[in-house]
Write a protein that holds these residues in place. Structure first.
Motif, PDB file in Angstrom:
ATOM      1  N   ARG A   1       0.767  -1.189  -0.077  1.00 57.58           N
ATOM      2  CA  ARG A   1       0.160   0.286  -0.050  1.00 57.58           C
ATOM      3  C   ARG A   1       0.660   1.204  -0.009  1.00 57.58           C
TER       4      ARG A   1
ATOM      5  N   SER B   1      -4.789  -6.972 -11.218  1.00 58.18           N
ATOM      6  CA  SER B   1      -4.042  -6.195 -10.367  1.00 58.18           C
ATOM      7  C   SER B   1      -2.520  -6.628 -10.262  1.00 58.18           C
TER       8      SER B   1
ATOM      9  N   GLN C   1     -13.536  -1.638  -9.681  1.00 58.81           N
ATOM     10  CA  GLN C   1     -12.605  -2.862  -9.824  1.00 58.81           C
ATOM     11  C   GLN C   1     -11.436  -2.713 -10.658  1.00 58.81           C
TER      12      GLN C   1
ATOM     13  N   ASP D   1      -2.533 -12.388  -3.352  1.00 55.47           N
ATOM     14  CA  ASP D   1      -3.892 -11.534  -3.452  1.00 55.47           C
ATOM     15  C   ASP D   1      -3.743 -10.038  -3.675  1.00 55.47           C
TER      16      ASP D   1
ATOM     17  N   GLN E   1      -5.324  -8.109  -5.352  1.00 58.33           N
ATOM     18  CA  GLN E   1      -6.519  -7.293  -5.255  1.00 58.33           C
ATOM     19  C   GLN E   1      -6.796  -6.777  -3.987  1.00 58.33           C
ATOM     20  N   LYS E   2      -6.590  -7.368  -2.736  1.00 57.01           N
ATOM     21  CA  LYS E   2      -6.891  -6.990  -1.524  1.00 57.01           C
ATOM     22  C   LYS E   2      -6.062  -5.718  -1.259  1.00 57.01           C
ATOM     23  N   VAL E   3      -4.838  -5.442  -1.889  1.00 56.63           N
ATOM     24  CA  VAL E   3      -4.209  -4.377  -1.639  1.00 56.63           C
ATOM     25  C   VAL E   3      -5.062  -2.972  -2.037  1.00 56.63           C
ATOM     26  N   TRP E   4      -5.937  -3.120  -2.908  1.00 56.21           N
ATOM     27  CA  TRP E   4      -6.745  -2.027  -3.305  1.00 56.21           C
ATOM     28  C   TRP E   4      -7.874  -1.851  -2.392  1.00 56.21           C
ATOM     29  N   GLU E   5      -8.317  -2.706  -1.289  1.00 57.29           N
ATOM     30  CA  GLU E   5      -9.539  -2.566  -0.379  1.00 57.29           C
ATOM     31  C   GLU E   5      -9.280  -1.665   0.489  1.00 57.29           C
TER      32      GLU E   5
END
Length: 284
Positions: free
Chosen positions: A16, A109, A105, A84, A86-90
């Protein structure tokens, strides 16, 4: 331990840290409008966001060691086939805000971070090399027989600058300096002195023989430096050790000055030659 450039704590980046410029609490409207012009799922926009936001947003106090650690974290994640991305963007908090114009979305990623790694390695190439240089303590432990000879001048990056003027493959030993000049992560030293008489080409006519030299020793990309002493001018003795990559340089100046550094490159510039009688004429 590497410290955070702004906070009094260890530097421990995560993925992040790379995309922190895209998310925040109460994002300024101007920044939101600027980022909303780009679609992170578009390949061209993705490249632009990486180059102009991910790689340029870091604080000026972050040095090559911070950048190296950021790249190490990114490389480790990409080496894990099950990571994963994608979790970095959550969002981590309910009030975290992404640019209003971005899609909900982020597609593929992993590709975003793979491109990010490639761009970082290209743009920060020199910094990443410097971070791999050994420490001064490691260099001091190199056996004396492996630290280089007195002909240090021809162990540097561009001995051609010397040969273009003198055409002799020998280092002058009796050099003097008015003192080193430090410029951030760079160091330069002006040197002048007589040429070794036994090394002068026999083809030089006596009336045209160059007997003295003047040059600048330039050290770039210093990763670690130590200086001690009180007088930084006078006679200089040099020991240069080529590393893979980089150099270990030890300068003994005057009566008690010692400068040691590990650097990415060492070169010479502004090489000049003169005859001894010319020096006397200039002093009159």
């Amino acid at each position: 331990m590497l410290r955070h450039p702004l906070l009094n704590e260890p530097y421990q980046p995560d993925l992040r840290s790379w995309i922190g410029g895209f998310i925040g609490y109460d994002m300024p409207p101007a920044l939101d409008a600027e980022l909303s012009r780009y679609n992170p799922n578009d390949p061209d926009d993705r490249e632009h966001l990486i180059l102009h936001y991910c790689l340029e947003r870091f604080h000026a106090r972050e040095n090559f060691r911070h950048r190296h650690q950021l790249v190490e974290v990114l490389q480790a994640a990409l080496d894990d086939p099950d990571f994963d991305f994608q979790k970095v963007w959550e969002p981590m908090e309910d009030d975290d805000q992404w640019p209003a114009g971005w899609p909900a979305q982020i597609d593929d990623s992993r590709d975003f971070f793979q491109r990010l790694l490639q761009a970082a390695r290209q743009r920060w190439h020199d910094d990443l090399i410097r971070a791999r240089l050994p420490s001064l303590a490691q260099c001091r432990a190199i056996p004396a027989r492996d630290r280089g000879s007195r002909d240090w001048l021809f162990s540097i990056d561009n001995p051609e600058a010397w040969k273009a003027i003198f055409d002799v493959a020998a280092t002058p030993y009796d050099l003097h300096t008015p003192g080193p000049r430090f410029h951030g992560e760079q160091l330069s030293v002006q040197l002048a002195g007589p040429l070794p008489g036994q090394s002068l080409p026999s083809t030089w006519p006596a009336s045209q023989m160059l007997t003295h030299c003047r040059l600048d020793l330039k050290i770039h990309g210093i990763s670690e430096l130590h200086a001690s002493g009180t007088r930084f001018d006078g006679h200089m003795r040099t020991q240069l050790t080529r590393l893979k990559p980089g150099y270990y340089l030890r300068l003994e100046i005057g009566f008690d000055c010692v400068i040691e550094c590990v650097a990415q490159s060492v070169r010479i510039a502004n090489v000049q030659g003169s005859r001894e009688e010319d020096r006397h004429e200039q002093q009159l």
